[in-house]
Design a protein around this motif. Sequence first.
Motif, PDB file in Angstrom:
ATOM      1  N   ALA B  80      24.677 -18.176 -45.718  1.00  0.00           N
ATOM      2  CA  ALA B  80      23.620 -17.781 -46.658  1.00  0.00           C
ATOM      3  C   ALA B  80      22.906 -18.967 -47.280  1.00  0.00           C
ATOM      4  O   ALA B  80      22.166 -18.816 -48.240  1.00  0.00           O
ATOM      5  CB  ALA B  80      24.193 -16.874 -47.738  1.00  0.00           C
ATOM      6  N   SER B  81      23.128 -20.181 -46.742  1.00  0.00           N
ATOM      7  CA  SER B  81      22.319 -21.307 -47.202  1.00  0.00           C
ATOM      8  C   SER B  81      21.329 -21.739 -46.125  1.00  0.00           C
ATOM      9  O   SER B  81      20.506 -22.623 -46.365  1.00  0.00           O
ATOM     10  CB  SER B  81      23.213 -22.482 -47.614  1.00  0.00           C
ATOM     11  OG  SER B  81      23.939 -22.957 -46.506  1.00  0.00           O
ATOM     12  N   VAL B  82      21.392 -21.148 -44.937  1.00  0.00           N
ATOM     13  CA  VAL B  82      20.409 -21.450 -43.890  1.00  0.00           C
ATOM     14  C   VAL B  82      20.040 -20.169 -43.130  1.00  0.00           C
ATOM     15  O   VAL B  82      20.393 -19.987 -41.975  1.00  0.00           O
ATOM     16  CB  VAL B  82      20.912 -22.512 -42.875  1.00  0.00           C
ATOM     17  CG1 VAL B  82      20.873 -23.894 -43.453  1.00  0.00           C
ATOM     18  CG2 VAL B  82      22.308 -22.187 -42.373  1.00  0.00           C
ATOM     19  N   SER B  83      19.300 -19.291 -43.792  1.00  0.00           N
ATOM     20  CA  SER B  83      18.917 -18.033 -43.148  1.00  0.00           C
ATOM     21  C   SER B  83      18.124 -18.313 -41.872  1.00  0.00           C
ATOM     22  O   SER B  83      17.343 -19.254 -41.820  1.00  0.00           O
ATOM     23  CB  SER B  83      18.063 -17.211 -44.112  1.00  0.00           C
ATOM     24  OG  SER B  83      16.893 -17.923 -44.472  1.00  0.00           O
ATOM     25  N   SER B  84      18.352 -17.498 -40.842  1.00  0.00           N
ATOM     26  CA  SER B  84      17.599 -17.698 -39.602  1.00  0.00           C
ATOM     27  C   SER B  84      17.781 -16.521 -38.650  1.00  0.00           C
ATOM     28  O   SER B  84      18.848 -15.914 -38.599  1.00  0.00           O
ATOM     29  CB  SER B  84      18.068 -18.978 -38.904  1.00  0.00           C
ATOM     30  OG  SER B  84      17.362 -19.153 -37.701  1.00  0.00           O
ATOM     31  N   SER B 125      17.094 -12.051 -40.513  1.00  0.00           N
ATOM     32  CA  SER B 125      17.513 -13.034 -41.506  1.00  0.00           C
ATOM     33  C   SER B 125      18.822 -13.709 -41.127  1.00  0.00           C
ATOM     34  O   SER B 125      19.149 -14.766 -41.632  1.00  0.00           O
ATOM     35  CB  SER B 125      17.687 -12.355 -42.861  1.00  0.00           C
ATOM     36  OG  SER B 125      18.690 -11.353 -42.766  1.00  0.00           O
ATOM     37  N   LEU B 127      21.323 -12.443 -42.172  1.00  0.00           N
ATOM     38  CA  LEU B 127      22.102 -12.053 -43.356  1.00  0.00           C
ATOM     39  C   LEU B 127      21.989 -10.559 -43.595  1.00  0.00           C
ATOM     40  O   LEU B 127      22.270 -10.082 -44.697  1.00  0.00           O
ATOM     41  CB  LEU B 127      21.592 -12.805 -44.591  1.00  0.00           C
ATOM     42  CG  LEU B 127      21.575 -14.325 -44.478  1.00  0.00           C
ATOM     43  CD1 LEU B 127      20.889 -14.933 -45.702  1.00  0.00           C
ATOM     44  CD2 LEU B 127      22.986 -14.867 -44.364  1.00  0.00           C
TER      45      LEU B 127
END
Lengths: 567, 191
Positions: B80-84, B125, B127
């Motif tokens: 959750a610090s590098v959404s992709s 995302s 996420l």
Amino acid sequence: MSANGWLQIFIYALALLLLTRPLGGFLYRVFEGEKTFLSPLLGPVERGFYRLAGVDAQREQGWLGYTLAMLVFNLAGFLLLYGLLRLQNVLPLNPQGLPAVSPHLAFNTAVSFVTNTNWQSYGGESTLSYLSQMLGLTTQNFVSAATGMAVALAVVRGFVRRKADTLGNFWVDLTRATLYVLLPLAILSALALVALGVPQNFAQYTEATTLEGAQQLIAQGPVASQVAIKQLGSNGGGFFNVNSAHPFENPNALSNFLESLYLILIAAALTNTFGRMVKDERQGWALFGAMAIVLFAGIAISYWAESQGNPAVAAMGVDGPNLEGKETRFGIAQSVIWAGATTAASNGSVNSMHDSYTPIGGLVQMLNIQLGEAIFGGVGAGLYGMLVYAILTVFIAGLMVGRTPEYLGKKIEAREVKLTMLAVLCLPLVLLGFTAYASVSPTMLKGLANAGPHGFSEMLYAFTSASGNNGSAFAGLTANAPLWNTFLGITMLVGRFAMIVPLLAVAGSLAAKPVVAPSLGTFPTNSGLFVGLLIGVLLIVGGLTYFPALALGPIVEQLALHAGQSY
Amino acid sequence: MREHFRPALALLALFSLLCGVAYPLAVTGIAQLAFPAQAAGSLIEQEGKVIGSELIGQNFSQPGYFHGRPSAAGANGYDASVSSGSNLGPSSKALQDRIAASVAVLKAENPGAPVPAELVYASASGLDPDIAPATAQFQIPRIAVARGLSAMQLQALIDRHTRPRFIGLIGEPAVNVLALNRALDASAAAP
């Protein structure tokens, strides 16, 4: 495809239609300087700003003065943002200790936000401090949108005024657009989004221990305030890498519905404001009609294409729509509505990953931008973009009957048509030129995530997005490299200012003309026939210019995919 | 030209203060007062420790938990610090190979049942906190074995956690995987 999906598309269209006139009327009152319910509160602020800035609100500028004021303001904004990004490591509000932004990325990002593009070569949560996001990006999200509105107003005044040598006061238009329109809407929208779950804080990223015992670092920040204005101002630059696909930027179906309306609302309302300014609201509805027909035709096509799914995956025995890069809570209908609206409206925020759309879905997105961001388009930019096509349409209609064309009572003569064509031709020059260069440059080809025709589409989409000041991407492309950042930056500058400056010159020359009374030979520009011709000109100019390039990307990919070819 | 310098610089400074500082601060202030939980990221605490956010998906790989969508965020997914997203195009060989591998695993897990598209396609995302109710149902046999619960109990749990479309019209019905798995933990011993 389902009945419910079509109903969702219909509800979106209906909401847009119903909101256009009331908001258009409000914008009209604001820009005519009339009192609104916000005046008691904001009037003193407005006058204070003029006093501090040494602006005489009564003094109007000619087209050149207006243009210079706009350019100086944008240059100053660019320099400030560039400086902030380069120095973010030593400035406050950087709890994650992120380093300074590299020179080429800072150039690209500063151009991107000043031109209302919001192309992002970076991932927000891993690159930018809270200060950069707020003071840098959020400020430009407001003023670049206000700049677009100001330019649109000046262009429309060119049609409205008779034998006049001024187009208005840039500082006044800029200030009123920001204070009375963008700021109140953004505050309301941001709070609504927080209520729906969008975070708004200055905390460090949260460390969580998941149910399975793993560590999860959850990015935080003042998200809602940026999301609200990036949607409303047709900016589109997300707080997080995946933009409004991120559950923190867009947590549920209602937030999605609101955000997808925000992104097109002001552009739609401005068609009505335009109608009121020229004293014939039907002129505005004619533009709205042409825009809406093209927008919803595109949405319907991509709804069909995405619902068909990926034939290669169907061959593996998995039925269903193409869900790669789409979120469960939005499904196909809300994803394609957003994808259509954001590419048409020059917003560029996304709630699904455009790179993973079917070839036809991706083609619709590219074509929406390539039609010159005139299908609603950016805040202000869409209106003056569509007026370009309106001028071309009456010109072509005039050629057909051998009569000097008129639009809104103004004769359209050689000077206006030449300047209009200049604006129309600059975009394909940079768009196709740079795409061609990138596709033979080994350095630039390293940025691709996909091979084959889809890789070409990634490059074509990037320069399309930059030239249309859209900002969305086929995001597999790694554009954070010196050549990409520089060329995309130049493309954004050309896409913005090579359009604005000739158009303001057109407005200046139109304002100086007298109004000709309509006669039997005048082609009515508030009729269905005009709407049809306008759409025709839009599709012919845009389609013919870009068809060869599209044939190499999405069209080839579609044929290959159905022939079972992969790359 | 020079006449424009003062208005340009002064208005840029004023708008930076108003839009870049006062606006986000005012929104933050009101948000923290009116909607403190949402403003902080809808965090979930359990015994004083943060175990995640209601809105952010987590990685579930154990057989006794419902699994979410494939994720391209970070090396192991759900970072959750590098959404992709995956950003793979439909004609991508990498995409098709990845999907073929997932299909094989899912077919072995629940033979005969149609493989839900959501479990082979990565979210936007990385996420995505949700899956469709049908996607959860596909996983019932596996979880029933791992947890020693009946299919009916699991179906009831899914029904209870299914969120309908907004006003019955907008968006898609969905089940929050983290909420569902927490309910699962509450109703039966952890796997």
